[in-house]
Design a protein around this motif. Structure first.
Motif, PDB file in Angstrom:
ATOM      1  N   GLY A 132      -4.589   4.335  -3.488  1.00 37.55           N
ATOM      2  CA  GLY A 132      -4.554   3.080  -2.264  1.00 37.55           C
ATOM      3  C   GLY A 132      -5.457   3.405  -1.627  1.00 37.55           C
ATOM      4  O   GLY A 132      -5.686   4.322  -1.154  1.00 37.55           O
ATOM      5  N   GLU A 133      -5.387   2.158  -0.382  1.00 41.98           N
ATOM      6  CA  GLU A 133      -5.715   2.404   0.470  1.00 41.98           C
ATOM      7  C   GLU A 133      -4.952   3.328   1.763  1.00 41.98           C
ATOM      8  O   GLU A 133      -5.448   4.514   2.165  1.00 41.98           O
ATOM      9  CB  GLU A 133      -5.841   1.132   1.317  1.00 41.98           C
ATOM     10  N   LYS A 134      -3.818   3.793   1.533  1.00 39.12           N
ATOM     11  CA  LYS A 134      -3.606   4.860   2.622  1.00 39.12           C
ATOM     12  C   LYS A 134      -2.876   6.457   0.828  1.00 39.12           C
ATOM     13  O   LYS A 134      -2.049   7.078   1.987  1.00 39.12           O
ATOM     14  CB  LYS A 134      -2.268   4.120   2.814  1.00 39.12           C
ATOM     15  N   ASP A 155       0.954  -0.889  -0.612  1.00 41.74           N
ATOM     16  CA  ASP A 155       0.001   0.384   0.456  1.00 41.74           C
ATOM     17  C   ASP A 155       0.729   1.420  -0.058  1.00 41.74           C
ATOM     18  O   ASP A 155       0.646   2.285  -0.744  1.00 41.74           O
ATOM     19  CB  ASP A 155      -0.769   0.012   1.696  1.00 41.74           C
ATOM     20  N   GLN A 207       2.217   2.237  -2.904  1.00 41.49           N
ATOM     21  CA  GLN A 207       1.238   2.319  -4.256  1.00 41.49           C
ATOM     22  C   GLN A 207       0.548   3.417  -4.328  1.00 41.49           C
ATOM     23  O   GLN A 207       0.304   4.230  -4.885  1.00 41.49           O
ATOM     24  CB  GLN A 207       0.364   1.523  -4.015  1.00 41.49           C
ATOM     25  N   CYS A 208       0.939   3.765  -2.909  1.00 46.64           N
ATOM     26  CA  CYS A 208       0.223   5.090  -2.437  1.00 46.64           C
ATOM     27  C   CYS A 208       1.122   6.382  -2.783  1.00 46.64           C
ATOM     28  O   CYS A 208       1.448   7.558  -3.806  1.00 46.64           O
ATOM     29  CB  CYS A 208       0.055   5.673  -1.050  1.00 46.64           C
ATOM     30  N   CYS A 220      -0.674   9.079   3.694  1.00 46.89           N
ATOM     31  CA  CYS A 220       0.335   8.733   2.350  1.00 46.89           C
ATOM     32  C   CYS A 220       1.924   9.227   3.603  1.00 46.89           C
ATOM     33  O   CYS A 220       2.906   8.982   3.445  1.00 46.89           O
ATOM     34  CB  CYS A 220       0.690   8.692   1.221  1.00 46.89           C
ATOM     35  N   ASP A 251      -3.127  -3.055  -7.984  1.00 50.08           N
ATOM     36  CA  ASP A 251      -3.600  -2.104  -7.348  1.00 50.08           C
ATOM     37  C   ASP A 251      -4.865  -2.496  -7.665  1.00 50.08           C
ATOM     38  O   ASP A 251      -5.455  -3.061  -7.628  1.00 50.08           O
ATOM     39  CB  ASP A 251      -2.436  -1.154  -7.974  1.00 50.08           C
TER      40      ASP A 251
END
Length: 803
Positions: A660-662, A650, A653-654, A666, A700
């Motif tokens: 993404g979830e975070k 995560d 990805q951020c 981030c 993702d």
């Protein structure tokens, strides 16, 4: 892969140790079991035994006999090669004249003793017990070799007509033999029987003329040398022409007495050192040893010459010789015998031929008219075969032969002594192997001779036995090193004088069983003498030997050994060390009580180049993981962990794609690593760098794949390398999918219609066939109308008689 290679190398090393130990035990066992007290006894134990003369070679408690062992074992125990006594046998050719190459009719006239047919002529062999010495012997038949032929004839009455033909034998045989040799001599002798009853009649009249009727016969005799060997054929004819027939009473003749005298009376017969032929002509059997008892003669034949005025004078005193005695004398004097006998006695003399080497049998015609051809054929037969014989061997010495004959024919054992079908000028070779199996008691040199049967030439071999070591001759008698001169210090050890014992000759034989001496052989607070592993001699422990000669007791009290150490995998010290006094001394890179712990870290090396992936320590070639969550050969597996990739998915990805979830948090939660964007997957770091590295592939929120690596350097900093462009799957193409579905439905419908139509056709054909069958099987009933009358009336004439 590295771990596998290490195991293979370890197994190979253990196997090599086992094989070496096996060979050492097999070769050294005879040396150790010999229990040699001196270097001389050691080298007599076997050809592979050596004696270490290094003064400090023996461990405490080891007996003097431990100096004797296999050469490889001595070196492994620390004895330098220059201190190992290991004398080897050798051979030396003392006389080696080349074989004679001479053509018949050559201008050069050689004396018989100048002609050489066998090479070498003299050798000296130094023999060590168990070590064979081999040499080659060459034989070549010389052309135009001189021949001496002695014709020994039975002059009993039955040979009267034969004598007439033999009277002209001299010149005729000379002419034939000139085709073979230019140096030929001939002699003549005759025999009848012993001049005692019951072999002859001893009445005065019969002694003057043993024949009956008007026959004029000469007095009976045992053997006469009528003509010594001469090159004058006419003289042979002249003297033989003066001979007369004699007679006896029994059928067997006294030919063996005559043969013995011809063989041993060399000077009177005139034998030269050339080819010697004895032609024995008779038409009767023979008397042999033991038959003399019939005439009261019991003394065995002495095998000596008893000719006086060319007449055998002791026939009435000595018995006939035995066959074995004749064989010995004929062989000693190199005489080849040709038995010219009539057809009636062929079987008897052929059996005799089998007992007499280098002899031949020919069939004599009733009047001896074929005697010349018989002699020529027999000579060619005898001279075409060479058979080697040797004189009596010293005790403990063996000899073997291998022949290399014409046309590649090779033989061993008894057949290795001979070669057949040899022509003049042919060369054959023999390989002779002589081995001493023990040393003679007197340690004196011996001489043996090898010669071809029927030839005067021989090879003289001087045998010198190696029974002592060189260092023994350098010994110091009454040496101070041997307890004030109580022994001779030789070859690194003391050889005690009579009445003294001990390694240093420090005790007398009277002190051996003293209780005071035994006290020196007990360990402190122990009642065991020499730890029950040896015997106390002269106040010192001499350790006993084990059945397995590689297992050794040692130490002052025989308390140590090299076979009771810890084992691993069934091997002492795991095959990775040496057992000394029940403790393993490990080879480099090994440790532990059984040397079963390897210090090599190669099996612990992970694929990323780190030992145990940085999560444990390498102990004895195996990873011991410090974090209990991790396990596996290199601490690479964690059953309860999310894994590096899932843990940082995560945050990567951020930070890389801002989703993404975070995404919202981030900057607060995902700043713990350094991030580097890469153009493609090929640009990402690869395994092999110093820092632990993990390759990751994750999805993702848009179902796209993104790739990154995660590593931690030596400073504890986390580094992420991410591919800047995710791999997103493309959407489906609707039109081909719909077209495919429609086409599939249509095709399935058509297939179902075709199947239905096919089934209907099959059903209709079956029904039609059934109808046709029933039609064929239908039957119709037939009958007449009861009111029907035929229109035809038939009338028969009663008077008609058929005429």
């Amino acid at each position: 892969m590295a771990q596998t290679n290490f195991k293979l190398l370890t197994c190979a090393g253990v196997l090599c140790c086992l094989i070496w130990n096996g060979f050492a035990q097999q070769g050294g066992s005879d040396c150790i079991k010999a229990n040699a007290k001196s270097c001389g006894e050691c080298i007599q134990a076997g050809p592979n035994c050596g004696w270490c003369k290094k003064t400090d070679f023996l461990q405490e408690g080891e007996p003097t006999s431990a100096r004797c062992d296999d050469l490889a074992a001595l070196k492994s125990k620390g004895c330098p090669m220059e201190d190992i006594e290991n004398p080897r046998g050798s051979k030396q050719v003392l006389e080696n004249r080349e074989v004679t190459n001479r053509k018949k009719g050559a201008a050069e006239k050689l004396k018989p003793e100048a002609i050489t047919q066998i090479q070498p002529q003299k050798l000296s062999l130094h023999l060590r017990v168990g070590e064979p010495q081999t040499f080659s012997l060459k034989f070549k038949r010389a052309e135009d070799y001189p021949i001496d032929l002695y014709y020994l004839m039975d002059l009993s009455y039955s040979m009267k007509d034969d004598l007439e033909n033999v009277k002209s034998l001299g010149t005729a045989l000379m002419l034939e033999m000139e085709k073979i040799t230019s140096d030929f001599r001939i002699g003549f002798g005759s025999f009848v029987e012993k001049t005692v009853m019951p072999y002859i009649s001893t009445t005065p009249a019969k002694l003057r003329n043993p024949c009956t009727g008007d026959q004029n016969c000469t007095s009976p005799f045992s053997y006469k040398n009528v003509l010594s060997l001469t090159s004058e054929g006419n003289k042979f004819n002249e003297l033989v022409g003066k001979q007369h027939i004699s007679g006896n009473l029994d059928s067997p003749e006294g030919g063996f007495d005559a043969i013995m005298q011809v063989a041993v009376c060399g000077e009177q017969i005139g034998w030269r050192n050339v080819t010697r032929l004895l032609v024995f002509s008779t038409d009767a059997g023979f008397h042999f040893a033991g038959d003399g008892k019939l005439g009261g003669i019991v003394l065995p034949n002495d095998g000596k010459c008893h000719l006086e005025n060319n007449v055998y004078t002791m026939s009435h005193y000595y018995d006939y010789p035995s066959i074995a005695h004749l064989v010995q004398k004929l062989s000693e004097n190199n005489i080849q015998t040709i038995f010219a006998v009539t057809e009636e006695f062929q079987a008897v003399y052929k059996e005799l031929k089998n007992l007499i080497p280098k002899s031949a049998v020919g069939t004599l015609s009733s009047n001896s008219s074929n005697v010349i051809q018989l002699i020529i054929d027999a000579y060619n037969s005898l001279s075409s075969e060479v058979i080697l014989e040797n004189t009596k061997l010293p005790k403990g010495v063996t000899i073997s032969y291998k022949s290399f004959c014409k046309n590649g024919v090779n033989d061993t054992q008894e057949d290795g002594r001979k070669c057949s079908n040899i022509s003049i000028g042919d060369e054959v070779r023999f390989e002779i192997n002589i081995t001493a199996n023990e040393c003679p008691k007197k340690e004196q040199n011996e001489t043996i001779k090898i010669k071809p049967l029927g030839f005067t030439e021989e090879v003289e071999i001087n045998l010198q036995f190696i029974c002592e070591c060189q260092c023994q001759s350098e010994g110091e008698p009454n040496s101070p090193a041997c307890h004030a001169g109580n022994g001779t210090f030789e070859c690194g050890a003391c050889r005690c004088n009579e009445g003294r014992i001990g390694r240093l000759c420090e005790c007398s034989t009277d002190e051996v069983n003293s209780e005071d001496m035994d006290a020196y052989c007990r360990r402190e607070n122990s009642t065991e003498i020499c730890s029950n592993n040896g015997e106390c001699i002269c106040g010192q422990c001499v350790c006993k030997k084990r059945e397995n000669t590689n297992e050794v007791y040692s130490g002052k009290y025989c308390e140590c050994d090299n076979f009771n150490c810890d084992r691993s995998n069934g091997l002492i010290c795991g095959g990775n060390g040496i057992c000394k006094c029940r403790v393993c001394e490990c080879f480099p890179n090994f440790t532990g009580s059984a040397c079963d712990c390897s210090l090599d870290t190669t099996p612990c090396m992970a694929s990323n180049g780190q030992i145990c992936n940085g999560r444990g320590t390498c102990e004895c070639g195996t990873c011991n993981c410090t974090d209990p969550k991790f396990q596996g050969p290199t601490c690479e597996m964690c059953q309860t962990c999310l894994g590096v990739c899932a843990e940082h998915k995560d945050c990567v990805q951020c930070r890389a794609f801002d989703k993404g979830e975070k995404k919202e948090t981030c900057s607060q939660e995902c700043m713990h690593f350094n991030m580097t964007r890469m153009e493609s997957r090929d640009k990402l770091p690869q395994p092999g760098q110093p820092d632990p590295l993990s390759h990751c592939k994750e999805k993702d929120v848009d179902d796209c794949w993104f790739y990154f690596t995660y590593s931690v350097n030596s400073n504890g900093e986390a580094n992420v390398h991410v591919v800047e462009t995710p791999e997103c799957p493309s959407g489906p193409d609707i039109i081909p999918i719909v077209a495919g579905v429609v086409a599939g439905i249509v095709l399935i419908g058509l297939a179902l219609l075709l199947i239905w139509k096919l089934l209907m056709i099959i059903h209709d054909r079956r029904e039609f066939a059934k109808f046709e069958k029933e039609k064929m099987n239908a039957k119709w009933d037939t009958g007449e109308n009861p009111i029907y009358k035929s229109a035809v009336t038939t009338v028969v004439n009663p008077k008609y008689e058929g005429k």
